[in-house]
Design a protein around this motif. Structure first.
Motif, PDB file in Angstrom:
ATOM      1  N   LYS A  62     -13.872 -35.967 -16.091  1.00 26.34           N
ATOM      2  CA  LYS A  62     -13.293 -35.229 -16.888  1.00 26.34           C
ATOM      3  C   LYS A  62     -12.932 -33.667 -16.781  1.00 26.34           C
ATOM      4  O   LYS A  62     -12.039 -33.161 -17.174  1.00 26.34           O
ATOM      5  CB  LYS A  62     -13.970 -35.440 -18.162  1.00 26.34           C
ATOM      6  N   ASP A  63     -13.862 -33.396 -15.871  1.00 25.23           N
ATOM      7  CA  ASP A  63     -13.724 -31.796 -15.521  1.00 25.23           C
ATOM      8  C   ASP A  63     -12.525 -31.611 -14.564  1.00 25.23           C
ATOM      9  O   ASP A  63     -11.743 -30.605 -14.750  1.00 25.23           O
ATOM     10  CB  ASP A  63     -15.021 -31.272 -14.866  1.00 25.23           C
ATOM     11  N   TRP A  64     -12.417 -32.716 -13.798  1.00 23.86           N
ATOM     12  CA  TRP A  64     -11.297 -32.886 -12.743  1.00 23.86           C
ATOM     13  C   TRP A  64      -9.834 -32.764 -13.608  1.00 23.86           C
ATOM     14  O   TRP A  64      -8.851 -32.172 -13.178  1.00 23.86           O
ATOM     15  CB  TRP A  64     -11.250 -33.917 -11.936  1.00 23.86           C
ATOM     16  N   VAL A  65      -9.956 -33.573 -14.673  1.00 19.39           N
ATOM     17  CA  VAL A  65      -8.488 -33.834 -15.382  1.00 19.39           C
ATOM     18  C   VAL A  65      -8.359 -32.387 -16.093  1.00 19.39           C
ATOM     19  O   VAL A  65      -7.138 -31.962 -15.851  1.00 19.39           O
ATOM     20  CB  VAL A  65      -8.821 -34.995 -16.262  1.00 19.39           C
ATOM     21  N   ASP A  66      -9.296 -31.739 -16.473  1.00 18.08           N
ATOM     22  CA  ASP A  66      -9.164 -30.639 -17.230  1.00 18.08           C
ATOM     23  C   ASP A  66      -8.628 -29.566 -16.533  1.00 18.08           C
ATOM     24  O   ASP A  66      -7.583 -29.036 -16.383  1.00 18.08           O
ATOM     25  CB  ASP A  66     -10.227 -29.918 -17.938  1.00 18.08           C
ATOM     26  N   GLU A  67      -8.933 -29.354 -15.170  1.00 19.22           N
ATOM     27  CA  GLU A  67      -8.657 -28.476 -14.127  1.00 19.22           C
ATOM     28  C   GLU A  67      -7.239 -28.831 -13.477  1.00 19.22           C
ATOM     29  O   GLU A  67      -6.277 -28.095 -13.428  1.00 19.22           O
ATOM     30  CB  GLU A  67      -9.903 -28.374 -12.858  1.00 19.22           C
ATOM     31  N   ARG A  68      -7.080 -30.308 -13.290  1.00 18.75           N
ATOM     32  CA  ARG A  68      -5.739 -30.661 -12.988  1.00 18.75           C
ATOM     33  C   ARG A  68      -4.624 -30.262 -13.940  1.00 18.75           C
ATOM     34  O   ARG A  68      -3.679 -29.933 -13.484  1.00 18.75           O
ATOM     35  CB  ARG A  68      -5.645 -32.229 -12.546  1.00 18.75           C
TER      36      ARG A  68
END
Length: 138
Positions: A62-68
């Motif tokens: 989820k952190d990666w999705v937000d950053e992406r």
């Protein structure tokens, strides 16, 4: 080897394949175990095979999705700024260097594209102005 991240995201068209990195094995090789596939548009996370994702896996994804999503939004605006630069360079080219044949080859397509863009921008600007007036009670 311990400097490697615990997770690796192989970017795909609409998201990524998610891998867990393992360097703690007898051969001291990097092993990449695919644990999930993520869709950036809707945030859907599909575990690979029969795997159950841990709370940590889900948090990292989820952190990666937000950053992406943030990165892609920034790139999108940067692409538009580059398009503005290209339009300015196109204007300079048309005015100073283009031949009649070159202009004939691109004029209609460019005029239609610019007309379409102008129509959308004017409509969207009018919508924002109306919305602003409604919010202020005018």
């Amino acid at each position: 080897m311990s400097d490697l991240p615990e997770y690796y995201f192989r970017v795909r068209e609409n998201g990524a394949a998610v891998f867990r990195i393992d360097t703690e094995n007898r051969q001291r090789r990097i092993e990449m175990d695919q644990i999930a596939v993520v869709n950036i548009r809707n945030g859907e996370v599909r575990p690979q095979g029969d795997r159950e994702l841990s709370d940590e896996d889900i948090r990292v994804i989820k952190d990666w999705v937000d950053e992406r999503r943030t990165i892609l939004a920034e790139r999108e605006v940067d692409d538009i700024r580059r398009a503005i630069d290209h339009l300015n360079l196109t204007t300079q080219w048309a005015q100073s260097r283009a031949t009649d044949d070159q202009l004939e080859a691109i004029t209609d397509a460019l005029l239609l594209t610019m007309h379409d863009l102008r129509s959308v921008l004017v409509r969207k600007k009018a919508d924002r102005i109306m919305k602003d007036h409604q919010q202020r009670g005018e």
